[in-house]
Enzyme design. Sequence first.
Site, PDB file in Angstrom:
ATOM      1  N   GLY A   1       1.004  -1.175  -0.055  1.00  0.00           N
ATOM      2  CA  GLY A   1      -0.054  -0.193   0.036  1.00  0.00           C
ATOM      3  C   GLY A   1       0.946   1.080  -0.065  1.00  0.00           C
TER       4      GLY A   1
ATOM      5  N   ARG B   1       0.874  -5.519  -4.997  1.00  0.00           N
ATOM      6  CA  ARG B   1       1.030  -6.685  -3.954  1.00  0.00           C
ATOM      7  C   ARG B   1       1.363  -7.998  -4.309  1.00  0.00           C
ATOM      8  NH1 ARG B   1      -0.573  -4.483   0.800  1.00  0.00           N
ATOM      9  NH2 ARG B   1      -2.332  -2.584   0.811  1.00  0.00           N
TER      10      ARG B   1
ATOM     11  N   ASP C   1       6.021  -5.325   6.573  1.00  0.00           N
ATOM     12  CA  ASP C   1       6.419  -6.652   7.002  1.00  0.00           C
ATOM     13  C   ASP C   1       6.766  -7.608   6.388  1.00  0.00           C
ATOM     14  OD1 ASP C   1       3.713  -6.614   7.253  1.00  0.00           O
ATOM     15  OD2 ASP C   1       3.706  -7.489   9.336  1.00  0.00           O
ATOM     16  N   ASP C   2       5.729  -8.095   5.499  1.00  0.00           N
ATOM     17  CA  ASP C   2       5.557  -9.045   4.676  1.00  0.00           C
ATOM     18  C   ASP C   2       6.604  -8.791   3.458  1.00  0.00           C
ATOM     19  OD1 ASP C   2       3.589 -10.827   5.864  1.00  0.00           O
ATOM     20  OD2 ASP C   2       2.064  -9.586   5.091  1.00  0.00           O
TER      21      ASP C   2
ATOM     22  N   LYS D   1       8.417   0.601   5.632  1.00  0.00           N
ATOM     23  CA  LYS D   1       7.065   1.202   5.000  1.00  0.00           C
ATOM     24  C   LYS D   1       5.759   0.619   5.387  1.00  0.00           C
ATOM     25  CE  LYS D   1       4.545  -0.174   2.321  1.00  0.00           C
ATOM     26  NZ  LYS D   1       3.538  -0.884   1.680  1.00  0.00           N
ATOM     27  N   THR D   2       4.954   1.458   5.996  1.00  0.00           N
ATOM     28  CA  THR D   2       3.695   1.392   6.037  1.00  0.00           C
ATOM     29  C   THR D   2       2.789   2.424   6.811  1.00  0.00           C
ATOM     30  OG1 THR D   2       1.870  -0.196   6.789  1.00  0.00           O
ATOM     31  CG2 THR D   2       3.856  -0.490   7.885  1.00  0.00           C
TER      32      THR D   2
ATOM     33  N   ASP E   1       0.432   1.978   8.603  1.00  0.00           N
ATOM     34  CA  ASP E   1      -0.314   1.241   9.833  1.00  0.00           C
ATOM     35  C   ASP E   1       0.735   1.268  10.944  1.00  0.00           C
ATOM     36  OD1 ASP E   1      -2.059   0.419   7.855  1.00  0.00           O
ATOM     37  OD2 ASP E   1      -1.701  -1.645   8.110  1.00  0.00           O
TER      38      ASP E   1
ATOM     39  N   TYR F   1     -25.110  15.045  15.794  1.00  0.00           N
ATOM     40  CA  TYR F   1     -24.707  13.698  14.989  1.00  0.00           C
ATOM     41  C   TYR F   1     -23.921  13.008  15.859  1.00  0.00           C
ATOM     42  CZ  TYR F   1     -26.706  15.406  10.654  1.00  0.00           C
ATOM     43  OH  TYR F   1     -27.550  15.826   9.564  1.00  0.00           O
TER      44      TYR F   1
ATOM     45  N   MET G   1      -8.003   3.447   8.731  1.00  0.00           N
ATOM     46  CA  MET G   1      -7.120   2.283   8.194  1.00  0.00           C
ATOM     47  C   MET G   1      -6.160   1.861   9.196  1.00  0.00           C
ATOM     48  SD  MET G   1      -5.834   2.488   4.332  1.00  0.00           S
ATOM     49  CE  MET G   1      -6.988   1.795   2.985  1.00  0.00           C
TER      50      MET G   1
ATOM     51  N   ARG H   1      -4.599  -2.354   9.151  1.00  0.00           N
ATOM     52  CA  ARG H   1      -5.188  -3.536   8.518  1.00  0.00           C
ATOM     53  C   ARG H   1      -5.357  -4.582   9.900  1.00  0.00           C
ATOM     54  NH1 ARG H   1      -6.590  -7.830   6.060  1.00  0.00           N
ATOM     55  NH2 ARG H   1      -5.913  -8.940   7.921  1.00  0.00           N
TER      56      ARG H   1
HETATM   57  P1  FBP Z   1       0.806  -2.048   3.741  1.00  0.00           P
HETATM   58  O1  FBP Z   1       0.917  -2.912   5.073  1.00  0.00           O
HETATM   59  O2  FBP Z   1       0.933  -2.598   2.294  1.00  0.00           O
HETATM   60  O3  FBP Z   1       1.461  -0.747   3.842  1.00  0.00           O
HETATM   61  O4  FBP Z   1      -0.777  -1.319   3.438  1.00  0.00           O
HETATM   62  C1  FBP Z   1      -1.548  -1.003   4.684  1.00  0.00           C
HETATM   63  C2  FBP Z   1      -2.942  -0.707   4.289  1.00  0.00           C
HETATM   64  O5  FBP Z   1      -2.957   0.693   3.965  1.00  0.00           O
HETATM   65  C3  FBP Z   1      -3.759  -0.990   5.247  1.00  0.00           C
HETATM   66  O6  FBP Z   1      -3.958   0.165   6.225  1.00  0.00           O
HETATM   67  C4  FBP Z   1      -5.041  -1.122   4.360  1.00  0.00           C
HETATM   68  O7  FBP Z   1      -5.874  -2.349   5.035  1.00  0.00           O
HETATM   69  C5  FBP Z   1      -4.624  -1.823   3.177  1.00  0.00           C
HETATM   70  O8  FBP Z   1      -3.398  -1.132   2.859  1.00  0.00           O
HETATM   71  C6  FBP Z   1      -5.542  -1.603   2.136  1.00  0.00           C
HETATM   72  O9  FBP Z   1      -4.954  -2.434   1.074  1.00  0.00           O
HETATM   73  P2  FBP Z   1      -5.341  -2.208  -0.625  1.00  0.00           P
HETATM   74  O10 FBP Z   1      -4.775  -0.802  -0.851  1.00  0.00           O
HETATM   75  O11 FBP Z   1      -5.054  -3.159  -1.432  1.00  0.00           O
HETATM   76  O12 FBP Z   1      -7.014  -1.706  -0.528  1.00  0.00           O
END
Ligand code: FBP
Length: 551
Positions: free
Chosen positions: A81, A145, A175-176, A202-203, A205, A243, A250, A252
């Site tokens: 991502g 990916r 990480d992956d 990178k991420t 998250d 409201y 976000m 994951r």
């Molecule tokens: P990475 O772990 O590859 O950095 O991606 C994180 C992320 O942004 C998550 O927060 C989210 O769940 C996912 O990618 C969404 O993936 P996609 O871009 O394939 O919809």
Amino acid sequence: MTYSPLQTARYGYKPKLPSVLQGEIDKIGINPKGSTESEADQKKLSELFPRTYGAPFIETVKLDQSQNIECINIGVVLSGGQAPGGHNVISGLYDALKKASPDSRLIGFLGGPAGILENKTIELDEKTIDQYRNTGGFDIIGSGRTKLETSEQFDICEDVCKLHDISSLIIIGGDDSNTNGAVLAEYFKEKNSGISVLGVPKTIDGDLKNKYVGISFGFDTATKTYSELIGNIEKDANSAKKYWHFIKLMGRSASHICLECALQTHPNIALISEEIENNHKSLTDIVLDMVNIIVKRSELGSNYGIVLIPEGLIEFIPEMKLLISELNTLLAEHTEHFSSLHTFEDQSRWINRELTRDSSYVFSTLPNNIQRQLLMDRDPHGNVQVSRIETEKLLVQMVESRLDEMKSDGKFKGSFSPQEHFFGYEGRCAFPSNFDADYCYSLGYNAYVLSAAGLTGYISSIHNTSKPVDQWTAGGVPVTMMMNLEQRHGKMKPVIRKALVDLEGKPFKEFSKNRDIRAIKSSYLFPGAIQYFGPEEVCDARSITLQLEGE
Ligand code: FBP
């Protein structure tokens, strides 16, 4: 091509480098510092990585004398991502490489790891790089990916790298991707291919961090972007007072993003998945806790509020976790049969028959839209795509029906008018904050130093990042040092340990200290938009998580 005024101004931004990376590049070298061990499962990991396991921790240092610089070609790929700052990693890498030897070449693989397998490349030159400096996105070479994991794929990688005379491959990923990079590094070493593999953390998250990697890039900008939006919604809620906003964020798996945004904006409720799992809370418990707060606020005349929900929540709720894992297995083992079922009714009938009794019950209690989302395509790792599950809607529906019951029993007299939001993609490609711009440029610059030193199986690391940039230090961490064995698709696999929110850590403690008061009172905090130019204390501010964790 037309540029916005900010884009033009950002082209002029000169990312700051730590002092060790400044000055003559032929006087920057490495200092190996003793052998290392993995996080856990040392014996097994040393057997799986006989050639790269135990490599020393590396410190990047200034040398007294110039060293010989060789002309080298480096390959670079963006994996997974988007995260703000990717372009600066590439520009840092490019600048260091060209400064060392103008004849060296930087080859970008297009569209992520698939670009290596399909030999889709572009040579990055000054003109191209200049169009992307300090900008968000991964569009300079694109990302993807595709997983690199089989020996057939590794052989293609070797052939393609050799075709371009690449001696070092830099994988910018989470990480992956970095785990797969480490396996590739071991494979190349075993085959004596002469190609090194290095990673960059990178991420958005924020879950690729540990004692050796302070933070993954992109987290700072993404959380600031979401916090700006949350703060704006808080202002709106405070003004209109009508409201309840349910905002999914976000991330994951881990809840770092949600926690950081809660620290920056002080919402009424912020769910932290790791705490929910730790306290064995069911979906009903979570809903009842929220309903309590909504009713209390309503009794005080406040029929409005803000709820933050981490994207990964659903997989941390014990009964949902079990259900999802059963679904993942069923869908992986019976892919063909499942795709032969054309209607949702047929699919759900079959699923209900195959699930265990408990999971089948949980599945049957879920609203139809959530059931459908749980059956959608898996990601390349076989996981549910949590960003496509509308947890915020699920919670709203459940809260609403509980409040309706209470209303008919005379236990709730207020009003409940919900609004749902999902902030995810909005934060992944923002112009990198000054922190991410500097951090990423330094990570890329340092990656060149590690490549030139011929290291393999390392991740480029910049430490001390809660301090001013000139005090940052740089180095390399063997990827095997961050690994342990985890169950994947029924088998124990070596992987980089994912960092979840530490319930004993300072950020969580800081959040939980005041949350009961903030649940009832409206003590919102408005961080505003990321500032790129202006006072240092505003423009260079670190995320609260990083400030609290220090290093
Ligand atoms: P990475 O772990 O590859 O950095 O991606 C994180 C992320 O942004 C998550 O927060 C989210 O769940 C996912 O990618 C969404 O993936 P996609 O871009 O394939 O919809």
